[in-house]
Write an enzyme that holds these catalytic residues in place. Sequence first.
Site, mmCIF file in Angstrom:
data_model
loop_
_atom_site.group_PDB
_atom_site.id
_atom_site.type_symbol
_atom_site.label_atom_id
_atom_site.label_comp_id
_atom_site.label_asym_id
_atom_site.label_seq_id
_atom_site.Cartn_x
_atom_site.Cartn_y
_atom_site.Cartn_z
ATOM 1 N N GLN A 93 -4.988 -0.104 -1.346
ATOM 2 C CA GLN A 93 -4.063 -0.985 -0.608
ATOM 3 C C GLN A 93 -3.025 -1.574 -1.576
ATOM 4 O O GLN A 93 -2.714 -0.942 -2.569
ATOM 5 C CB GLN A 93 -4.839 -2.083 0.137
ATOM 6 C CG GLN A 93 -5.633 -1.595 1.349
ATOM 7 C CD GLN A 93 -6.950 -0.927 1.006
ATOM 8 O OE1 GLN A 93 -7.756 -1.493 0.284
ATOM 9 N NE2 GLN A 93 -7.174 0.250 1.510
ATOM 10 N N LYS A 115 -0.438 5.116 -5.821
ATOM 11 C CA LYS A 115 -1.521 4.791 -6.774
ATOM 12 C C LYS A 115 -2.329 6.035 -7.135
ATOM 13 O O LYS A 115 -2.742 6.202 -8.275
ATOM 14 C CB LYS A 115 -2.470 3.737 -6.171
ATOM 15 C CG LYS A 115 -1.807 2.408 -5.887
ATOM 16 C CD LYS A 115 -2.735 1.465 -5.156
ATOM 17 C CE LYS A 115 -3.104 1.911 -3.755
ATOM 18 N NZ LYS A 115 -1.982 1.925 -2.788
ATOM 19 N N GLY A 145 -5.716 6.087 1.603
ATOM 20 C CA GLY A 145 -5.474 7.526 1.517
ATOM 21 C C GLY A 145 -4.634 7.745 0.283
ATOM 22 O O GLY A 145 -3.494 7.293 0.218
ATOM 23 N N HIS A 146 -5.210 8.350 -0.727
ATOM 24 C CA HIS A 146 -4.505 8.549 -1.995
ATOM 25 C C HIS A 146 -4.235 10.039 -2.179
ATOM 26 O O HIS A 146 -5.162 10.843 -2.241
ATOM 27 C CB HIS A 146 -5.340 8.004 -3.165
ATOM 28 C CG HIS A 146 -5.533 6.514 -3.091
ATOM 29 N ND1 HIS A 146 -6.177 5.795 -4.063
ATOM 30 C CD2 HIS A 146 -5.132 5.607 -2.152
ATOM 31 C CE1 HIS A 146 -6.164 4.508 -3.729
ATOM 32 N NE2 HIS A 146 -5.560 4.376 -2.574
ATOM 33 N N GLY A 167 0.811 -1.204 0.000
ATOM 34 C CA GLY A 167 0.000 0.000 0.000
ATOM 35 C C GLY A 167 0.849 1.261 0.000
ATOM 36 O O GLY A 167 2.076 1.203 0.182
ATOM 37 N N ASP A 168 0.204 2.401 -0.275
ATOM 38 C CA ASP A 168 0.859 3.715 -0.272
ATOM 39 C C ASP A 168 1.984 3.819 -1.295
ATOM 40 O O ASP A 168 2.953 4.568 -1.105
ATOM 41 C CB ASP A 168 1.411 4.057 1.128
ATOM 42 C CG ASP A 168 0.314 4.136 2.163
ATOM 43 O OD1 ASP A 168 -0.816 4.510 1.800
ATOM 44 O OD2 ASP A 168 0.586 3.819 3.335
HETATM 45 P P1 GDP Z 1 -1.343 5.614 -2.464
HETATM 46 O O1 GDP Z 1 -2.118 5.221 -1.254
HETATM 47 O O2 GDP Z 1 -0.777 4.436 -3.182
HETATM 48 O O3 GDP Z 1 -2.116 6.521 -3.382
HETATM 49 O O4 GDP Z 1 -0.099 6.449 -1.920
HETATM 50 P P2 GDP Z 1 -0.135 7.624 -0.801
HETATM 51 O O5 GDP Z 1 -0.729 8.831 -1.416
HETATM 52 O O6 GDP Z 1 -0.718 7.115 0.456
HETATM 53 O O7 GDP Z 1 1.410 7.798 -0.509
HETATM 54 C C1 GDP Z 1 2.308 8.162 -1.494
HETATM 55 C C2 GDP Z 1 2.952 9.498 -1.109
HETATM 56 O O8 GDP Z 1 4.062 9.730 -1.952
HETATM 57 C C3 GDP Z 1 2.035 10.692 -1.317
HETATM 58 O O9 GDP Z 1 2.339 11.661 -0.363
HETATM 59 C C4 GDP Z 1 2.391 11.190 -2.710
HETATM 60 O O10 GDP Z 1 2.140 12.568 -2.888
HETATM 61 C C5 GDP Z 1 3.872 10.899 -2.735
HETATM 62 N N1 GDP Z 1 4.425 10.575 -4.069
HETATM 63 C C6 GDP Z 1 3.870 9.838 -5.068
HETATM 64 N N2 GDP Z 1 4.764 9.680 -6.067
HETATM 65 C C7 GDP Z 1 5.896 10.315 -5.688
HETATM 66 C C8 GDP Z 1 7.197 10.470 -6.278
HETATM 67 O O11 GDP Z 1 7.488 9.973 -7.369
HETATM 68 N N3 GDP Z 1 8.122 11.190 -5.555
HETATM 69 C C9 GDP Z 1 7.839 11.745 -4.339
HETATM 70 N N4 GDP Z 1 8.789 12.410 -3.701
HETATM 71 N N5 GDP Z 1 6.622 11.601 -3.764
HETATM 72 C C10 GDP Z 1 5.679 10.896 -4.415
HETATM 73 P P1 IMO Z 2 -3.775 2.815 0.335
HETATM 74 O O1 IMO Z 2 -4.922 2.609 -0.624
HETATM 75 C C1 IMO Z 2 -1.249 1.166 3.490
HETATM 76 C C2 IMO Z 2 -3.150 -1.635 6.286
HETATM 77 C C3 IMO Z 2 -3.317 -1.193 7.721
HETATM 78 C C4 IMO Z 2 -3.192 -2.531 8.422
HETATM 79 C C5 IMO Z 2 -3.897 -3.475 7.475
HETATM 80 C C6 IMO Z 2 -5.354 -3.767 7.845
HETATM 81 O O2 IMO Z 2 -3.615 4.212 0.807
HETATM 82 O O3 IMO Z 2 -2.524 2.209 -0.204
HETATM 83 P P2 IMO Z 2 -7.573 -2.296 7.695
HETATM 84 O O4 IMO Z 2 -7.937 -0.982 8.323
HETATM 85 O O5 IMO Z 2 -7.649 -2.313 6.216
HETATM 86 O O6 IMO Z 2 -8.327 -3.457 8.296
HETATM 87 O O7 IMO Z 2 -6.030 -2.544 8.112
HETATM 88 O O8 IMO Z 2 -3.859 -2.861 6.197
HETATM 89 N N1 IMO Z 2 -3.732 -0.719 5.259
HETATM 90 C C7 IMO Z 2 -3.012 0.070 4.474
HETATM 91 N N2 IMO Z 2 -1.673 0.312 4.439
HETATM 92 N N3 IMO Z 2 -2.066 1.768 2.590
HETATM 93 C C8 IMO Z 2 -3.397 1.526 2.597
HETATM 94 O O9 IMO Z 2 -4.222 1.999 1.663
HETATM 95 C C9 IMO Z 2 -3.918 0.680 3.587
HETATM 96 N N4 IMO Z 2 -5.173 0.248 3.892
HETATM 97 C C10 IMO Z 2 -5.032 -0.611 4.903
HETATM 98 O O10 IMO Z 2 -2.309 -0.288 8.106
HETATM 99 O O11 IMO Z 2 -1.846 -2.917 8.478
HETATM 100 MG MG MG Z 3 -2.178 5.634 0.797
#
Ligand code: GDP
Ligand code: IMO
Ligand code: MG
Length: 428
Positions: free
Chosen positions: A223, A16, A40-41, A12-13
């Site tokens: 995720q 995406k 959280g995107h 995750g994170d």
């Molecule tokens: P998601 O859940 O997969 O959409 O990812 P998140 O948004 O939770 O976490 C990714 C973080 O990295 C966010 O704060 C984005 O703004 C940041 N991000 C995404 N791509 C890049 C990149 O290529 N470089 C940097 N420095 N930050 C990035």
């Molecule tokens: P995005 O879409 C990262 C993790 C939680 C926990 C496990 C189960 O932003 O990539 P839950 O609340 O789903 O039952 O928690 O999954 N988790 C994530 N980790 N990015 C996410 O979403 C996540 N959604 C759930 O931290 O370990």
């Molecule tokens: Mg995220």
Amino acid sequence: MSTVVVIGAQWGDEGKGKVTDFLAEKADVVVRYMGGNNAGHTVVVGDHEYKLHLIPSGILYPDKMCVIGSGVVIDPAVFLSEVESLEKRGISTKNLWISQRAHVIFPYHQKLDQMEEERKGNNKIGTTCRGIGPAYTDKSARVGIRVIDLLDGEQFPVLLNANINSKNRIFTEVYDGTALDYKEILDAYSTYAEAMKKYVCDTSLLVNDAVEQGKNILFEGAQGTMLDLDHGTYPFVTSSHPTAGAACFSAGVGPTRIDRVIGVAKAYTTRVGEGPFPTELNDDIGSLIRKQGGEYGTTTGRPRRCGWFDGVVGRYAVRINGLDYLALTKLDVLSGLEQIKICTGYNYQGEVMNEFPASLKILSECVPVYESFPGWDEDITGIRKLADLPEQARLFLDRVSEICGVPIALIGVGSRRSQTILTKEDLY
Ligand code: GDP
Ligand code: IMO
Ligand code: MG
């Protein structure tokens, strides 16, 4: 026409949201297909940052149809506040649709999530405590309440009453806690239903019509592969299916309609919550990556655990999702490191293991086998062409692609939409 699925290839994170927003420029429809507000995107356009939990990352373009599929679990309060905050910032939600069949999260789901985590103590999963697991549990147990049921003034009170009665028995008789108030929840959710109803429709019809009309459709996962209920590090997973196959059943389109799957991965690895993480760095380098990458959760603010890129996980994600391409984000975060490592396999009892094990016991004994690469010092956040990247960065990318067995189609060099290097033009 093309249909493209975007999934998380790690825990995750991975970015995406950023990748979906970037690709959405050429899409007509963007469908969020899994999870709930555990996600959280983050999308950054110019100086504006948007943190989306339920609404697809295509919403920032005024002309794209955005769909929340039936596989998503919806917390109405979160949905409505996200709509309100977008509208306040001048982002229209007139093209936003929610599946009638999506399940609804209630306060008893959140309470159960928290109580289960507390009960598990040291064995907790580290959930986001948003009620995600209990909502999917009710769906599977066939006692869940769907959006269409919430909108039915006669049916909803009956279903809610039955659910509150059984959940309150758990709260008072199993957990020795306090009961929830039926009337209070009924009133709040009836108000939410009024506000939500204009967004609700048969979204499978919408998406299939778009397919028939030859439109470009993006499916945005939530995720990551390693959090998948079937294929992740069970039980340290989420309660849904972040993998690519789920795009079909959540959107209500057949597998024959999917053209391409893109896996998003960071140039390193992060994980938030408990559970195994073979390449985790509990040292200064891990802390440095967290600092440089701003690795704190978008949803809960928790510090993310950081480590090197794991090629075993990468190959596994390619196989499970049938990836055509990788989108590698956050390459810029590695700038300034003297040495960069990639895990190519796991050493398990003296033998090199190339596949991700199902047993967490075996996994706990696995020691990553690393290849080391020289780092680079240049700031790469302004680079837009592959050829302009430092040679060491290109070497690293080539090796990631080779180890995972797929080409890299897109490289992230910063959080902004514009900070992207596109290396393949045939994504649609
Ligand atoms: P998601 O859940 O997969 O959409 O990812 P998140 O948004 O939770 O976490 C990714 C973080 O990295 C966010 O704060 C984005 O703004 C940041 N991000 C995404 N791509 C890049 C990149 O290529 N470089 C940097 N420095 N930050 C990035
Ligand atoms: P995005 O879409 C990262 C993790 C939680 C926990 C496990 C189960 O932003 O990539 P839950 O609340 O789903 O039952 O928690 O999954 N988790 C994530 N980790 N990015 C996410 O979403 C996540 N959604 C759930 O931290 O370990
Ligand atoms: Mg995220």
